[in-house]
Design an enzyme around this catalytic site. Structure first.
Site, PDB file in Angstrom:
ATOM      1  N   GLU A   1       5.565  -3.893   2.950  1.00 43.33           N
ATOM      2  CA  GLU A   1       4.012  -4.843   3.354  1.00 43.33           C
ATOM      3  C   GLU A   1       3.348  -6.403   2.413  1.00 43.33           C
ATOM      4  O   GLU A   1       3.630  -5.951   1.281  1.00 43.33           O
ATOM      5  CB  GLU A   1       2.854  -3.534   3.534  1.00 43.33           C
ATOM      6  CG  GLU A   1       3.625  -2.559   4.308  1.00 43.33           C
ATOM      7  CD  GLU A   1       2.123  -1.500   3.414  1.00 43.33           C
ATOM      8  OE1 GLU A   1       1.565  -0.480   4.618  1.00 43.33           O
ATOM      9  OE2 GLU A   1       1.300  -1.769   3.747  1.00 43.33           O
TER      10      GLU A   1
ATOM     11  N   LEU B   1      -8.502 -11.368   0.520  1.00 46.31           N
ATOM     12  CA  LEU B   1      -8.547 -12.059   1.320  1.00 46.31           C
ATOM     13  C   LEU B   1      -9.435 -11.797   1.971  1.00 46.31           C
ATOM     14  O   LEU B   1      -8.620  -9.942   2.801  1.00 46.31           O
ATOM     15  CB  LEU B   1      -6.943 -12.000   1.730  1.00 46.31           C
ATOM     16  CG  LEU B   1      -5.899 -12.381   1.110  1.00 46.31           C
ATOM     17  CD1 LEU B   1      -4.182 -12.507   1.858  1.00 46.31           C
ATOM     18  CD2 LEU B   1      -6.635 -14.293   0.540  1.00 46.31           C
TER      19      LEU B   1
ATOM     20  N   ARG C   1      -0.735   3.768  19.364  1.00 45.77           N
ATOM     21  CA  ARG C   1      -1.174   5.278  18.605  1.00 45.77           C
ATOM     22  C   ARG C   1      -1.550   6.549  19.983  1.00 45.77           C
ATOM     23  O   ARG C   1      -3.051   5.950  19.637  1.00 45.77           O
ATOM     24  CB  ARG C   1      -1.502   5.083  17.627  1.00 45.77           C
ATOM     25  CG  ARG C   1      -0.639   4.812  16.629  1.00 45.77           C
ATOM     26  CD  ARG C   1      -0.680   5.187  14.967  1.00 45.77           C
ATOM     27  NE  ARG C   1      -0.009   4.191  13.926  1.00 45.77           N
ATOM     28  CZ  ARG C   1      -0.081   4.550  13.187  1.00 45.77           C
ATOM     29  NH1 ARG C   1      -0.659   5.549  12.254  1.00 45.77           N
ATOM     30  NH2 ARG C   1       1.464   3.914  12.358  1.00 45.77           N
TER      31      ARG C   1
ATOM     32  N   ARG D   1      10.101   5.630   3.068  1.00 50.04           N
ATOM     33  CA  ARG D   1       9.869   6.886   4.711  1.00 50.04           C
ATOM     34  C   ARG D   1      10.186   6.083   5.865  1.00 50.04           C
ATOM     35  O   ARG D   1       9.967   4.989   6.699  1.00 50.04           O
ATOM     36  CB  ARG D   1       8.414   7.104   4.385  1.00 50.04           C
ATOM     37  CG  ARG D   1       7.572   6.415   4.932  1.00 50.04           C
ATOM     38  CD  ARG D   1       5.994   6.776   5.127  1.00 50.04           C
ATOM     39  NE  ARG D   1       5.551   6.375   5.271  1.00 50.04           N
ATOM     40  CZ  ARG D   1       4.806   5.462   4.970  1.00 50.04           C
ATOM     41  NH1 ARG D   1       4.081   5.663   3.809  1.00 50.04           N
ATOM     42  NH2 ARG D   1       3.023   4.777   5.535  1.00 50.04           N
TER      43      ARG D   1
ATOM     44  N   HIS E   1      -2.096  -7.916   8.558  1.00 47.10           N
ATOM     45  CA  HIS E   1      -1.295  -6.842   8.016  1.00 47.10           C
ATOM     46  C   HIS E   1       0.868  -7.020   8.917  1.00 47.10           C
ATOM     47  O   HIS E   1       0.428  -6.745   9.691  1.00 47.10           O
ATOM     48  CB  HIS E   1      -1.685  -5.482   8.509  1.00 47.10           C
ATOM     49  CG  HIS E   1      -0.867  -4.735   7.708  1.00 47.10           C
ATOM     50  ND1 HIS E   1      -1.170  -3.476   6.812  1.00 47.10           N
ATOM     51  CD2 HIS E   1       0.871  -4.791   8.187  1.00 47.10           C
ATOM     52  CE1 HIS E   1      -0.184  -3.001   6.722  1.00 47.10           C
ATOM     53  NE2 HIS E   1       1.416  -2.913   6.878  1.00 47.10           N
TER      54      HIS E   1
ATOM     55  N   LYS F   1      -3.663   2.319  11.775  1.00 50.62           N
ATOM     56  CA  LYS F   1      -3.402   1.441  12.417  1.00 50.62           C
ATOM     57  C   LYS F   1      -3.524   2.056  14.107  1.00 50.62           C
ATOM     58  O   LYS F   1      -2.998   3.157  14.901  1.00 50.62           O
ATOM     59  CB  LYS F   1      -1.951   1.377  12.206  1.00 50.62           C
ATOM     60  CG  LYS F   1      -1.567   0.978  10.702  1.00 50.62           C
ATOM     61  CD  LYS F   1      -0.555   1.111  10.712  1.00 50.62           C
ATOM     62  CE  LYS F   1      -0.023   0.149   9.148  1.00 50.62           C
ATOM     63  NZ  LYS F   1       1.229   1.064   8.069  1.00 50.62           N
TER      64      LYS F   1
ATOM     65  N   GLY G   1      -5.432   2.495   1.901  1.00 50.63           N
ATOM     66  CA  GLY G   1      -7.360   2.479   1.386  1.00 50.63           C
ATOM     67  C   GLY G   1      -8.132   3.088   0.768  1.00 50.63           C
ATOM     68  O   GLY G   1      -9.070   2.845   0.897  1.00 50.63           O
TER      69      GLY G   1
ATOM     70  N   ASN H   1       6.389   1.134   1.285  1.00 43.18           N
ATOM     71  CA  ASN H   1       6.138   2.351   2.259  1.00 43.18           C
ATOM     72  C   ASN H   1       7.924   3.027   2.185  1.00 43.18           C
ATOM     73  O   ASN H   1       8.612   2.531   2.960  1.00 43.18           O
ATOM     74  CB  ASN H   1       5.662   2.978   3.530  1.00 43.18           C
ATOM     75  CG  ASN H   1       4.069   1.731   3.549  1.00 43.18           C
ATOM     76  OD1 ASN H   1       3.834   2.007   2.394  1.00 43.18           O
ATOM     77  ND2 ASN H   1       4.322   1.291   4.559  1.00 43.18           N
TER      78      ASN H   1
HETATM   79  C1  MV4 Z   1      -6.187  -5.809   1.008  1.00 45.43           C
HETATM   80  C2  MV4 Z   1      -6.797  -6.783   1.963  1.00 45.43           C
HETATM   81  C3  MV4 Z   1      -7.013  -8.096   1.281  1.00 45.43           C
HETATM   82  N1  MV4 Z   1      -7.518  -8.559  -0.329  1.00 45.43           N
HETATM   83  N2  MV4 Z   1      -5.710  -6.594  -0.802  1.00 45.43           N
HETATM   84  C4  MV4 Z   1      -5.534  -2.085   3.313  1.00 45.43           C
HETATM   85  C5  MV4 Z   1      -4.247  -1.059   2.767  1.00 45.43           C
HETATM   86  C6  MV4 Z   1      -4.111  -1.038   1.530  1.00 45.43           C
HETATM   87  N3  MV4 Z   1      -2.353  -0.695   2.344  1.00 45.43           N
HETATM   88  C7  MV4 Z   1      -4.501  -2.322   1.331  1.00 45.43           C
HETATM   89  N4  MV4 Z   1      -5.419  -3.057   1.676  1.00 45.43           N
HETATM   90  C8  MV4 Z   1      -5.862  -3.816   1.762  1.00 45.43           C
HETATM   91  N5  MV4 Z   1      -5.561  -4.571   1.050  1.00 45.43           N
HETATM   92  C9  MV4 Z   1      -5.939  -7.943  -0.561  1.00 45.43           C
HETATM   93  N6  MV4 Z   1      -5.881  -8.822  -2.067  1.00 45.43           N
HETATM   94  C10 MV4 Z   1      -7.257  -6.195   2.786  1.00 45.43           C
HETATM   95  C11 MV4 Z   1      -6.655  -4.605   3.034  1.00 45.43           C
HETATM   96  C12 MV4 Z   1      -7.239  -3.776   4.095  1.00 45.43           C
HETATM   97  C13 MV4 Z   1      -6.244  -3.752   5.386  1.00 45.43           C
HETATM   98  C14 MV4 Z   1      -4.979  -4.990   5.065  1.00 45.43           C
HETATM   99  C15 MV4 Z   1      -3.790  -4.602   6.087  1.00 45.43           C
HETATM  100  C16 MV4 Z   1      -5.062  -3.912   7.576  1.00 45.43           C
HETATM  101  C17 MV4 Z   1      -5.820  -3.489   7.282  1.00 45.43           C
HETATM  102  C18 MV4 Z   1      -7.070  -3.865   6.594  1.00 45.43           C
HETATM  103  C19 MV4 Z   1      -8.144  -3.289   6.453  1.00 45.43           C
HETATM  104  C20 MV4 Z   1      -8.922  -3.170   5.706  1.00 45.43           C
HETATM  105  C21 MV4 Z   1      -8.455  -3.860   3.863  1.00 45.43           C
END
Ligand code: MV4
Length: 450
Positions: free
Chosen positions: A275, A203, A337, A291, A208, A237, A165, A289
């Site tokens: 992911e 999005l 957690r 790991r 997730h 998380k 993030g 990831n």
């Molecule tokens: C995004 C998204 C929406 N659209 N990408 C958050 C952490 C990183 N791994 C990628 N993340 C996100 N990417 C697109 N194109 C929203 C997030 C996101 C998010 C993703 C998973 C779990 C929690 C989140 C919280 C805020 C934003």
């Protein structure tokens, strides 16, 4: 198999690795900072070495000190756990240069997946679905604008070197782009020393979903099913579960096959999580990831596979211990957690634990690094324990989890448990309608009511 593994970590994961090593007859070496002399991972390892003062930069992240501990103890492998040096290509390379195995992927794969753009390129090469956006880094504001217009607003700007993030910015319209681009670039430069930023279609409320994979380095790869980790706050998380609920068998198969295709295509070796963001029946590759992850126990509970044992065997070149057909998902598992923090304000709550009682009963597992005389250090991550509960199905699992949360007593410090209890007892979680920003909206509504 290895004879002696040095565990370059602390807390519950260090203890988890000690346990897996013991089962395989491997000696263990704990490293610890001056603040952790009385920590459980030190008590349960066969040997221990103090590697420096409390701040992580001077101890668990201090590569020369960790490498010196490897040298003096004669360990033949290093397990990095998660966080700290787990995804540091330079560290992995330095360990291997000593003739010692780094229990993790190759340096090439650490570099490939450490950069979100090269990770996306690898995923594209393996035929995985990606979100539209800039073809690579947006080199200028004009370049970013061109990609954003082609993609359509809203877009998200992400740091290539980011993850978890950091360096992300949502941009709703053309007018907001210049400011968002400059802020994202600057944040990326300051946080990662690399200002590369790319554009992606945003999005607003995806789930997730991630897939656990294991691979042998010769193109052989299997998946161990899905996890849903949508309940997060500020990219931490809070609750994870396996298998991901509320998904058709067809989508589940496609997402798992996609993860395996990527691992196989790049000849990945050892464990990884792939992911994805899921919206309806559509999923999009996000990142890899490379790991062992905090949430690995939910996968262990529904597959019966000890992932840390598997990781040790793969690193030792023994190959996969099971075939895809032998992976059977049964029942449902949820992990909570237990963070040492104020549950409502998410402020760290370090200090002495004055009372502690772990829940028990069928299907209840606690991976913990604390006890009734522990001291939660202010220097490190606030994760102190994980409660993992298994049930025959998701509803059964939720009922067992609520009982276990009520039994879990931690006194002296605040924990995140009260928030998680409300979340898992709510209609949105029970009906599997979680999405990535759900915790924020839950908290906003809750504080409005008070
Ligand atoms: C995004 C998204 C929406 N659209 N990408 C958050 C952490 C990183 N791994 C990628 N993340 C996100 N990417 C697109 N194109 C929203 C997030 C996101 C998010 C993703 C998973 C779990 C929690 C989140 C919280 C805020 C934003």
């Amino acid at each position: 198999m290895f004879k002696k593994v040095l565990i370059a970590n602390r807390g519950e994961i260090a203890l988890r690795i000690v346990r897996a090593c013991k089962v395989l007859g491997i000696r263990t070496v704990a490293i610890y900072s001056q603040a952790d002399a009385n920590a459980l991972h030190v008590a349960f390892a066969d040997e221990s070495v103090c590697i420096g003062p409390a701040p992580a930069l001077k101890s668990y992240l201090n590569q020369p000190a960790v490498l010196a501990a490897v040298e003096i103890t004669g360990a033949d492998a290093v397990h990095p756990g998660y966080g700290f040096l787990a995804e540091n290509a330079q560290f992995a390379s330095a360990v291997r240069a000593m003739g010692v195995e780094f229990i993790g992927p190759s340096v090439e794969h650490l570099r490939m997946f450490g950069d979100k753009l090269s990770a996306k390129a690898a995923a594209r090469g393996a035929g995985l679905p990606l979100l539209e956006g800039s073809p690579g880094a947006a080199t200028s504001m004009e370049d970013a604008m061109e990609s954003a217009k082609r993609t359509g607003f809203p877009v998200i700007l992400k740091a290539a070197a980011g993850g978890g993030g950091k360096g992300m910015r949502v941009v709703e319209s053309e007018e907001e782009l210049p400011r968002g681009f400059n802020l994202a670039q600057e944040e990326a430069r300051v946080s990662f020393g690399n200002g590369d930023v790319f554009v992606e279609r945003y999005l607003p409320s995806p789930r997730h979903i991630e897939v656990q994979i294991a691979a042998d380095g010769k193109g052989g790869a299997i998946h161990l099913g899905t996890r849903d980790c949508s309940l997060q706050r500020r990219h931490q998380k809070l609750v994870e579960e396996a298998p991901a609920p509320n998904m058709s068998d067809a989508t589940r198969k496609r997402i798992c096959d996609a993860a395996v295709a990527l691992a196989s295509d790049v000849q990945y070796q050892t464990l990884a999580t792939v992911e994805f963001l899921l919206e309806g029946d559509d999923f999009f590759f996000l990142e890899v990831n490379p790991r062992i992850q905090v949430e690995h126990p939910v996968t262990e509970e529904v597959t019966g596979v000890d992932l840390v044992e598997e990781q040790l065997r793969l690193a030792a070149g023994e190959g996969l211990s099971l075939t895809q057909d032998e992976v059977q998902i049964s029942g449902h598992a949820i992990e909570v957690r237990v963070n040492a923090e104020d549950p409502w304000r998410q402020l760290p709550s370090p200090g002495p634990v004055t009372g502690y009682h772990e829940p028990g009963g069928p299907g209840v597992r606690v991976d913990s690094a604390i006890h009734e005389h522990a001291f939660v250090q202010p220097y490190y991550d606030s994760l102190t324990a994980k409660l993992i509960v298994k049930g025959r199905d998701r509803n059964h699992c939720i009922e067992r989890l609520l009982c276990a949360l009520d039994e879990f007593v931690v006194e002296g410090i605040q924990t995140s448990i009260p928030l998680q209890r409300e979340l898992v007892d709510g209609a949105v979680f029970r009906e599997s309608r979680m999405y990535t920003r759900y915790v924020d909206s839950f908290l906003a509504e809750r504080s409005g009511k008070k």
